[in-house]
Scaffold this motif. Sequence first.
Motif, PDB file in Angstrom:
ATOM      1  N   MET A  71     -51.295  41.498 -14.839  1.00 54.50           N
ATOM      2  CA  MET A  71     -50.372  41.984 -13.628  1.00 54.50           C
ATOM      3  C   MET A  71     -50.452  40.966 -12.121  1.00 54.50           C
ATOM      4  SD  MET A  71     -54.076  44.300 -12.459  1.00 54.50           S
ATOM      5  CE  MET A  71     -52.405  44.460 -11.160  1.00 54.50           C
ATOM      6  N   THR A  72     -50.780  39.428 -12.449  1.00 50.56           N
ATOM      7  CA  THR A  72     -50.873  38.701 -11.269  1.00 50.56           C
ATOM      8  C   THR A  72     -49.698  37.830 -11.521  1.00 50.56           C
ATOM      9  OG1 THR A  72     -52.201  36.782 -12.873  1.00 50.56           O
ATOM     10  CG2 THR A  72     -53.188  38.251 -10.489  1.00 50.56           C
ATOM     11  N   LEU A  73     -49.287  37.999 -13.366  1.00 58.45           N
ATOM     12  CA  LEU A  73     -47.970  37.448 -13.587  1.00 58.45           C
ATOM     13  C   LEU A  73     -46.392  38.306 -12.746  1.00 58.45           C
ATOM     14  CD1 LEU A  73     -48.914  36.198 -17.297  1.00 58.45           C
ATOM     15  CD2 LEU A  73     -49.714  35.256 -14.847  1.00 58.45           C
ATOM     16  N   THR A  74     -46.169  36.939 -12.479  1.00 62.71           N
ATOM     17  CA  THR A  74     -44.071  37.420 -12.852  1.00 62.71           C
ATOM     18  C   THR A  74     -43.072  37.882 -13.872  1.00 62.71           C
ATOM     19  OG1 THR A  74     -43.363  35.236 -11.961  1.00 62.71           O
ATOM     20  CG2 THR A  74     -44.915  36.684 -10.086  1.00 62.71           C
ATOM     21  N   ASP A  75     -42.429  38.518 -13.892  1.00 64.70           N
ATOM     22  CA  ASP A  75     -41.257  38.715 -14.492  1.00 64.70           C
ATOM     23  C   ASP A  75     -41.492  39.002 -15.634  1.00 64.70           C
ATOM     24  OD1 ASP A  75     -39.610  37.570 -12.751  1.00 64.70           O
ATOM     25  OD2 ASP A  75     -39.737  35.125 -12.623  1.00 64.70           O
ATOM     26  N   TYR A  76     -40.595  39.260 -16.574  1.00 61.96           N
ATOM     27  CA  TYR A  76     -40.845  39.304 -17.678  1.00 61.96           C
ATOM     28  C   TYR A  76     -41.449  40.428 -17.815  1.00 61.96           C
ATOM     29  CZ  TYR A  76     -39.323  34.608 -18.673  1.00 61.96           C
ATOM     30  OH  TYR A  76     -39.410  33.406 -18.161  1.00 61.96           O
ATOM     31  N   GLY A  77     -40.922  41.552 -17.273  1.00 66.80           N
ATOM     32  CA  GLY A  77     -42.027  43.439 -16.971  1.00 66.80           C
ATOM     33  C   GLY A  77     -43.240  42.582 -16.560  1.00 66.80           C
ATOM     34  N   CYS A  78     -43.939  41.896 -15.895  1.00 69.87           N
ATOM     35  CA  CYS A  78     -44.779  41.726 -15.457  1.00 69.87           C
ATOM     36  C   CYS A  78     -45.252  42.000 -13.897  1.00 69.87           C
ATOM     37  CB  CYS A  78     -45.910  40.428 -15.349  1.00 69.87           C
ATOM     38  SG  CYS A  78     -45.943  39.801 -16.966  1.00 69.87           S
ATOM     39  N   HIS A 116     -46.900  32.201 -20.712  1.00 73.43           N
ATOM     40  CA  HIS A 116     -46.139  32.404 -18.867  1.00 73.43           C
ATOM     41  C   HIS A 116     -46.075  31.056 -18.592  1.00 73.43           C
ATOM     42  CE1 HIS A 116     -45.329  33.428 -14.608  1.00 73.43           C
ATOM     43  NE2 HIS A 116     -44.713  34.088 -15.422  1.00 73.43           N
ATOM     44  N   ARG A 117     -47.483  30.099 -18.548  1.00 67.94           N
ATOM     45  CA  ARG A 117     -48.004  28.997 -17.722  1.00 67.94           C
ATOM     46  C   ARG A 117     -47.083  27.810 -18.682  1.00 67.94           C
ATOM     47  NH1 ARG A 117     -47.828  24.678 -16.367  1.00 67.94           N
ATOM     48  NH2 ARG A 117     -49.610  23.336 -15.261  1.00 67.94           N
ATOM     49  N   TYR A 118     -46.967  27.657 -20.008  1.00 66.81           N
ATOM     50  CA  TYR A 118     -46.933  27.043 -20.938  1.00 66.81           C
ATOM     51  C   TYR A 118     -45.959  26.691 -21.608  1.00 66.81           C
ATOM     52  CZ  TYR A 118     -51.651  24.907 -19.091  1.00 66.81           C
ATOM     53  OH  TYR A 118     -52.220  24.913 -18.524  1.00 66.81           O
ATOM     54  N   GLY A 119     -45.608  28.071 -21.788  1.00 67.35           N
ATOM     55  CA  GLY A 119     -44.531  28.278 -22.466  1.00 67.35           C
ATOM     56  C   GLY A 119     -43.099  28.122 -22.909  1.00 67.35           C
ATOM     57  N   SER A 120     -42.718  28.489 -23.788  1.00 65.17           N
ATOM     58  CA  SER A 120     -40.711  27.885 -23.630  1.00 65.17           C
ATOM     59  C   SER A 120     -40.544  29.379 -23.136  1.00 65.17           C
ATOM     60  CB  SER A 120     -40.357  27.553 -24.532  1.00 65.17           C
ATOM     61  OG  SER A 120     -40.004  28.405 -25.938  1.00 65.17           O
ATOM     62  N   PRO A 121     -38.967  29.250 -22.808  1.00 68.72           N
ATOM     63  CA  PRO A 121     -38.262  30.068 -22.161  1.00 68.72           C
ATOM     64  C   PRO A 121     -38.002  31.224 -23.238  1.00 68.72           C
ATOM     65  CG  PRO A 121     -37.628  28.303 -21.047  1.00 68.72           C
ATOM     66  CD  PRO A 121     -37.931  27.666 -22.087  1.00 68.72           C
ATOM     67  N   GLY A 122     -37.420  30.182 -24.157  1.00 66.63           N
ATOM     68  CA  GLY A 122     -37.804  31.470 -25.728  1.00 66.63           C
ATOM     69  C   GLY A 122     -38.714  32.325 -25.699  1.00 66.63           C
ATOM     70  N   GLN A 123     -40.439  31.950 -25.806  1.00 64.37           N
ATOM     71  CA  GLN A 123     -41.451  32.062 -25.842  1.00 64.37           C
ATOM     72  C   GLN A 123     -41.460  32.946 -25.341  1.00 64.37           C
ATOM     73  OE1 GLN A 123     -43.371  28.780 -25.826  1.00 64.37           O
ATOM     74  NE2 GLN A 123     -44.223  28.278 -28.330  1.00 64.37           N
ATOM     75  N   LYS A 124     -41.385  32.804 -23.919  1.00 65.15           N
ATOM     76  CA  LYS A 124     -41.375  34.457 -22.698  1.00 65.15           C
ATOM     77  C   LYS A 124     -40.874  35.518 -22.873  1.00 65.15           C
ATOM     78  CE  LYS A 124     -42.810  30.023 -19.741  1.00 65.15           C
ATOM     79  NZ  LYS A 124     -42.109  29.713 -18.174  1.00 65.15           N
ATOM     80  N   GLU A 125     -39.701  34.906 -23.040  1.00 67.59           N
ATOM     81  CA  GLU A 125     -38.697  36.427 -23.931  1.00 67.59           C
ATOM     82  C   GLU A 125     -38.708  36.876 -24.679  1.00 67.59           C
ATOM     83  OE1 GLU A 125     -36.472  37.498 -21.834  1.00 67.59           O
ATOM     84  OE2 GLU A 125     -35.921  35.968 -20.665  1.00 67.59           O
ATOM     85  N   ARG A 126     -39.559  36.449 -25.918  1.00 70.72           N
ATOM     86  CA  ARG A 126     -39.862  37.197 -27.096  1.00 70.72           C
ATOM     87  C   ARG A 126     -40.984  37.887 -26.962  1.00 70.72           C
ATOM     88  NH1 ARG A 126     -41.710  34.362 -32.838  1.00 70.72           N
ATOM     89  NH2 ARG A 126     -42.033  36.861 -34.276  1.00 70.72           N
ATOM     90  N   TRP A 127     -41.514  36.864 -26.246  1.00 69.87           N
ATOM     91  CA  TRP A 127     -43.431  37.878 -26.108  1.00 69.87           C
ATOM     92  C   TRP A 127     -43.918  38.410 -25.163  1.00 69.87           C
ATOM     93  CZ3 TRP A 127     -44.998  38.941 -30.987  1.00 69.87           C
ATOM     94  CH2 TRP A 127     -44.725  37.651 -31.847  1.00 69.87           C
ATOM     95  N   LEU A 128     -43.208  38.054 -24.089  1.00 71.09           N
ATOM     96  CA  LEU A 128     -44.239  38.643 -22.649  1.00 71.09           C
ATOM     97  C   LEU A 128     -43.401  40.636 -22.519  1.00 71.09           C
ATOM     98  CD1 LEU A 128     -44.171  35.320 -19.888  1.00 71.09           C
ATOM     99  CD2 LEU A 128     -46.481  36.828 -21.798  1.00 71.09           C
ATOM    100  N   PRO A 129     -42.706  40.311 -22.504  1.00 70.36           N
ATOM    101  CA  PRO A 129     -41.978  41.642 -21.690  1.00 70.36           C
ATOM    102  C   PRO A 129     -43.046  42.498 -22.608  1.00 70.36           C
ATOM    103  CG  PRO A 129     -40.584  40.664 -21.828  1.00 70.36           C
ATOM    104  CD  PRO A 129     -40.999  39.778 -23.218  1.00 70.36           C
ATOM    105  N   SER A 130     -42.867  42.101 -24.191  1.00 69.24           N
ATOM    106  CA  SER A 130     -43.582  43.647 -24.940  1.00 69.24           C
ATOM    107  C   SER A 130     -45.372  43.356 -24.414  1.00 69.24           C
ATOM    108  CB  SER A 130     -43.928  43.400 -26.269  1.00 69.24           C
ATOM    109  OG  SER A 130     -43.598  41.942 -27.058  1.00 69.24           O
TER     110      SER A 130
END
Length: 396
Positions: A71-78, A116-130
């Motif tokens: 909940m403190t993260l931004t973007d990707y549905g957070c 979110h902090r250490y991942g690539s744009p692709g990793q963030k897009e793939r995992w964070l929203p779900s």
Amino acid sequence: MATDTKPPFDAADPLGIDDLLSDDDRAVRLTVRHWAHERVLPYVAEWYEEGEVPGIRELARELGSLGALGMTLTDYGCAGASAVQYGLVCLELEAADSGIRSLVSVQGSLAMYAIHRYGSPGQKERWLPSMAAGETIGCFGLTEPDHGSDPAGMRTFAKRDGADWVLNGRKMWITNGSVAGVAVVWARTDEGVRGFVVPTDTPGFSAPPIRHKGSLRASVTSELVLDDVRLPADAALPEARGLGAPLSCLSHARYGIVWGAMGAARTCLDTALAYARTREQFGKPLGAFQLTQGKLADMAVELHKGVLLALHLGRRLDAGRLRPEQVSFGKLNNVREALEICRTARTILGANGISFEYPVMRHMANLESVLTYEGTSEMHQLVLGKALTGLDAFRG
């Protein structure tokens, strides 16, 4: 004659801490409190006794719909909420059970935070929203069977094989492991410690549950086994190199514990107060005896001091000024005092204190785990000792 404008004394908030919260803070707290009262409290004693949490995936989705995951993260549905609001959520969840708060902490403050902090744009897009929606549960693999407080000694190793990575090793005491769809796994490499995003359906990965626990029984705890787990090159977290990366994730998670432990303590104090008002011995309520009032006063003092400490650290985190040593200060104090509050509440309830008809023994046992994970009390004492003296005693 001057008008007395002082508010009445509130036993639930004796220091008036609510005055320091915004309307949004209180609204977030109330939403999660209502959810926990409806979806956790009626069932958690049975979950704890059985050592199972039926419908944990549905609970994760509901928590996602509340915005409580990452909940403190931004973007990707957070949600992009404040650190104080996240802390209040942790307090309300742990007031129900430490296991439910652990689900949220590991999901958001460890697995999602690492990506979110250490991942690539692709990793963030793939995992964070779900993950933010609770559709995918994550876990965080750092601790090993022989290396708990000393992660530098980890044996899990990742070696390059052509364009791929191949991981071998074991992780232990991993929350969410058996229900996770993705694991953030830390391993030694020839280039130093690296983090890897591992889909749990990858061949060679397994997560057998750990049974026969005496604590955190309403929580999924697992071993992670990595047997020639082959991953593509882009599975590595590109910005995570060295132990500083996983340790920064742990600091983020510890902050939530500073608040959460006060939730367990609050429930035990509330239970002891209600019991002391109604339980009669020697012709009067237990709460009418001086020794009992002394216990209740000390419990209230330590509880609300701990909440003030948590709020102070939250304000510093929101201002970008919170240091790891200050998180250690909070974790050391608040978990230690929460455990003492629960133990004292147990004495007020007498023999009833060990019954699962009351929540005290469950919270007390849970806090024995909370005292250990995310850094034992001894480790946090050494963190503060080093900060105070400038001398490193970790290996002395």
